[in-house]
Design an enzyme around this catalytic site. Structure first.
Site, PDB file in Angstrom:
ATOM      1  N   THR A 154      20.165 127.869  43.917  1.00 35.63           N
ATOM      2  CA  THR A 154      20.015 128.230  42.492  1.00 35.63           C
ATOM      3  C   THR A 154      18.590 128.770  42.284  1.00 35.63           C
ATOM      4  O   THR A 154      18.358 129.952  42.516  1.00 35.63           O
ATOM      5  CB  THR A 154      20.302 127.051  41.531  1.00 35.63           C
ATOM      6  OG1 THR A 154      19.541 125.919  41.934  1.00 35.63           O
ATOM      7  CG2 THR A 154      21.776 126.703  41.528  1.00 35.63           C
ATOM      8  N   LYS A 180      20.063 122.313  49.170  1.00 35.37           N
ATOM      9  CA  LYS A 180      19.522 123.208  48.149  1.00 35.37           C
ATOM     10  C   LYS A 180      18.871 122.336  47.090  1.00 35.37           C
ATOM     11  O   LYS A 180      19.200 121.148  46.950  1.00 35.37           O
ATOM     12  CB  LYS A 180      20.600 124.098  47.523  1.00 35.37           C
ATOM     13  CG  LYS A 180      21.704 123.414  46.824  1.00 35.37           C
ATOM     14  CD  LYS A 180      21.705 123.318  45.334  1.00 35.37           C
ATOM     15  CE  LYS A 180      20.817 124.267  44.608  1.00 35.37           C
ATOM     16  NZ  LYS A 180      20.526 123.667  43.241  1.00 35.37           N
ATOM     17  N   THR A 191      21.103 113.756  46.974  1.00 34.75           N
ATOM     18  CA  THR A 191      20.239 114.778  46.403  1.00 34.75           C
ATOM     19  C   THR A 191      21.022 116.013  46.081  1.00 34.75           C
ATOM     20  O   THR A 191      22.175 116.136  46.437  1.00 34.75           O
ATOM     21  CB  THR A 191      19.089 115.148  47.340  1.00 34.75           C
ATOM     22  OG1 THR A 191      18.208 115.990  46.592  1.00 34.75           O
ATOM     23  CG2 THR A 191      19.579 115.929  48.541  1.00 34.75           C
ATOM     24  N   GLU A 274       9.903 123.913  42.734  1.00 32.97           N
ATOM     25  CA  GLU A 274       9.603 124.937  41.728  1.00 32.97           C
ATOM     26  C   GLU A 274       8.095 125.065  41.514  1.00 32.97           C
ATOM     27  O   GLU A 274       7.433 124.118  41.125  1.00 32.97           O
ATOM     28  CB  GLU A 274      10.329 124.627  40.422  1.00 32.97           C
ATOM     29  CG  GLU A 274      11.824 124.913  40.550  1.00 32.97           C
ATOM     30  CD  GLU A 274      12.641 124.523  39.338  1.00 32.97           C
ATOM     31  OE1 GLU A 274      13.793 124.970  39.259  1.00 32.97           O
ATOM     32  OE2 GLU A 274      12.155 123.776  38.491  1.00 32.97           O
ATOM     33  N   ASN A 398      10.710 127.068  34.544  1.00 34.59           N
ATOM     34  CA  ASN A 398      11.536 126.202  33.703  1.00 34.59           C
ATOM     35  C   ASN A 398      11.552 126.580  32.242  1.00 34.59           C
ATOM     36  O   ASN A 398      12.397 126.132  31.478  1.00 34.59           O
ATOM     37  CB  ASN A 398      11.131 124.743  33.895  1.00 34.59           C
ATOM     38  CG  ASN A 398      11.666 124.264  35.221  1.00 34.59           C
ATOM     39  OD1 ASN A 398      12.868 124.250  35.421  1.00 34.59           O
ATOM     40  ND2 ASN A 398      10.770 123.935  36.134  1.00 34.59           N
ATOM     41  N   SER A 403      17.424 131.911  30.561  1.00 37.95           N
ATOM     42  CA  SER A 403      17.315 133.057  29.655  1.00 37.95           C
ATOM     43  C   SER A 403      17.448 134.365  30.411  1.00 37.95           C
ATOM     44  O   SER A 403      17.662 134.414  31.598  1.00 37.95           O
ATOM     45  CB  SER A 403      16.012 132.994  28.890  1.00 37.95           C
ATOM     46  OG  SER A 403      14.956 132.622  29.736  1.00 37.95           O
TER      47      SER A 403
END
Lengths: 403, 403
Positions: A154, A180, A191, A274, A398, A403
């Site tokens: 993702t 992932k 996880t 991230e 994030n 969006s």
């Protein structure tokens, strides 16, 4: 951002495991987002799942199916988590299994479903149905672990798959796995989607116990942002195709190697966390209990102030003391605590080491990977977790996701 | 960044409380960084302090002095926390009190010391000594609450001070307070330096109990970044100068007003939270216990994913469900949970409300201040906390602080 070059070694195929990857257009078009993993008749599987109480519909169905039957197929979609979707979500996860069962010729409870992506939206069932009806026959499934690892991504910036080969009783055994996950990472029990296979022959009970123990030394010891996903799941499948049966002598060899592989995959999730630009090991030594050690390790690993200092390469070690002190640990004598950055002692007996200099600390903080070691000098328990820094990039990802 | 216009009303002076503010140059020059608050002979004080086990040297000394004597002066420096400084730190905090005691003519244990700033560095004692020796006589101390509120700031973008006036038995009573704190804010027992005074006459035992209860409804219910400071402290002083003695009938009136003022100050810390652009109230209703309600409220309020979605005005409400589900709450029936954004129902019985639209959610998320209400429909307990978003600005401030 991400740390290091990723896992670049090719993945060793496991006899009895095949993959099929396709584009269902769940959220984005022109992107693989539906993966089917086919397991041979003999394969035994074990699973661990999120402890988030708002766990996703596929998690409920996966647990149920794992109890009812021996899994033949794992069905994974990305782009939509099918979580917070109530009865409709459960129905959709169930229907997905039925569609695949019909297409590939098995019972629907021989299929374990997994979803990952946005929470709170219904699965686009028409798209899933079309994609499943276009799947090739199982005989055309491939050894393409690498494409499957990409198909389950993702916000990951790169696929995460690895193998480990070793010998038991002169026979080569392989464990190959993929995972992932990049955000909403503070797994608890399983996880964010990991699929691991091996060719060893092992009982279901032993396999489940192995998976639990290995998870507690790998996926359950990492954190990117302290958020535990609704969809975390890890499935370990053993095809038995090597002919090697695990026994009480060889179980330990296998377990050591399984932990090694799962740590590799877990670390890779943190390295691709991230916005991550630093990979940090936090080790708490000589604690009165493992619970205390973990509590302190996570208190440091979750502290936004520690993580932003790391991001800025600012050896603001006072924040580490703050995070140790705020932890909910039963036993802590602050006047005994030592803190090291790799082998540089910053804090000795609760205060700055006389030989510590800003330069020494800065040299470690500037590294892409380093360890924070907290020595409590109280007992014999030790725990280790892995995390990354908190950067501008985390906020960007994030604030923009969805969006 | 900060939310709203700050507290702009002038602060009502309390008879019996005077301030002196000066520049010691602890960390920066040309900036007020040393504040002395003088309390009249009759004044009774109560204090609450951080539960961080690595609490700062002045916290140790402050607790000791509060037990030993009635405080005459509060001595506050910014720029240096005097935490993680071991025996030298304790000696420095003690010496600061002795220097001020000599200068102003009292016993050193009648002085309560407070420090805030960088952790792990020794106090620059020569600078502190010079600043103290240049202080004017107490008779020249002023009613300048506003300048004192500015003098205790660190990363705060604006001073935080407020008053509340009300009547008890026909007499006007005043409570005036100031606070500082913008990051490392998840107070537990006290908070990052707050000084509150009133002219009511009350016993020390009642005052301490009042402060504890009010703290648990104000400073102990806010979080900016989940990090609990090493230096949190809140002192409430009652001069008795109004002549009004609190009794069992009037204690409740006073308590209500004290909570109101302390909530105002606590909210202002969140509104000025590091990088904050949104002020969020998180209310958990109808929980089985207060502990469950608090655990869920903080799980939502600490979630980086919820906080970045709020920052981006992205009504990604699935992240709220995730945070509710990951909380360590004993009782939770996910199929009963309702979630509201102000008065917009997003989630009904654990899934999206049929009338909910993205527009409705986006309209609330776009607001500078809004509430997230989680209704568990299990019991009668309710808790409310206040927090802010997690923005780029938070990272910038904390990556740059110190440098």
């Amino acid at each position: 951002m991400a740390i290091g070059n990723g896992l670049v070694d090719p993945v060793t195929p496991i006899n009895g495991v095949k993959f099929c990857v396709t584009q269902a257009g769940v959220k984005y078009s022109n992107r693989d987002d539906l993966v089917v993993i086919a397991l041979s008749e003999q394969t035994i599987s074990a699973g661990v799942f999120t402890t988030n109480k708002f766990c996703a519909a596929p998690v409920h169905i996966a647990k149920k199916h794992l109890c009812e039957a021996k899994p033949k197929y794992l069905l994974i979609n990305t782009g939509n988590a099918n979580a917070g979707t109530g009865k409709q979500g459960l129905k959709d996860a169930q229907t997905s299994c039925e569609l695949l069962a019909k297409q590939l010729g098995c019972n629907s409870n021989e299929i374990i479903p997994f979803s990952t992506g946005v929470i709170g939206e219904y699965l686009p069932m028409a798209k899933i149905e079309t994609a499943i009806s276009n799947l090739p026959a199982v005989s055309d499934f491939k050894d393409d672990h690498a494409r499957a690892a990409k198909g389950i991504m993702t916000t990951d910036t790169r696929p995460k798959a690895a193998s480990i080969d070793f010998e038991i009783e002169g026979q080569t055994i392989t464990i190959s796995g993929m995972t992932k996950g990049s955000g909403m990472i503070k797994p608890n029990m399983g996880t964010m989607l990991s699929f691991i296979q091996t060719d060893v022959d092992v009982s279901q009970i032993d396999l489940q116990a192995l998976l639990l123990r290995a998870t507690n030394q790998s996926f359950n010891r990492i954190t990117v942002d302290s958020d535990t996903s609704t969809n975390d799941a890890c499935v370990l499948s053993a095809t038995g195709s090597s002919g090697v049966v695990l026994n009480e002598n060889t179980l330990e060899i296998f377990e050591t190697k399984l932990i090694e592989l799962m740590q590799t995959l877990a670390h890779e999730m943190v390295r691709d966390g991230e916005g991550a630009s630093k990979f940090i090991e936090i080790k708490v030594k000589n604690a009165a209990s493992n619970a205390d050690a973990l509590s302190i390790a996570y208190s440091v690993g979750h502290s936004p102030l520690v993580k932003t200092a790391i991001s800025a390469s600012d050896a603001n070690w006072g924040r580490i003391l703050m995070a140790v002190g705020k932890a909910d640990a039963g036993s802590l004598d602050v006047d005994q605590v030592d803190v090291y950055l790799d082998d540089v002692c910053i804090v000795q007996n609760g205060q700055k080491h006389p030989d510590y200099t800003e330069q020494k600390g800065a040299a470690v903080f500037a590294k892409e990977e380093f360890s924070i070691i907290v020595d409590l000098k109280l007992g014999e328990s030790e725990e280790c977790i892995w995390t990354c820094d908190l950067s501008y990039e985390y906020i960007r990802i994030n604030a923009e996701y969805r969006s």
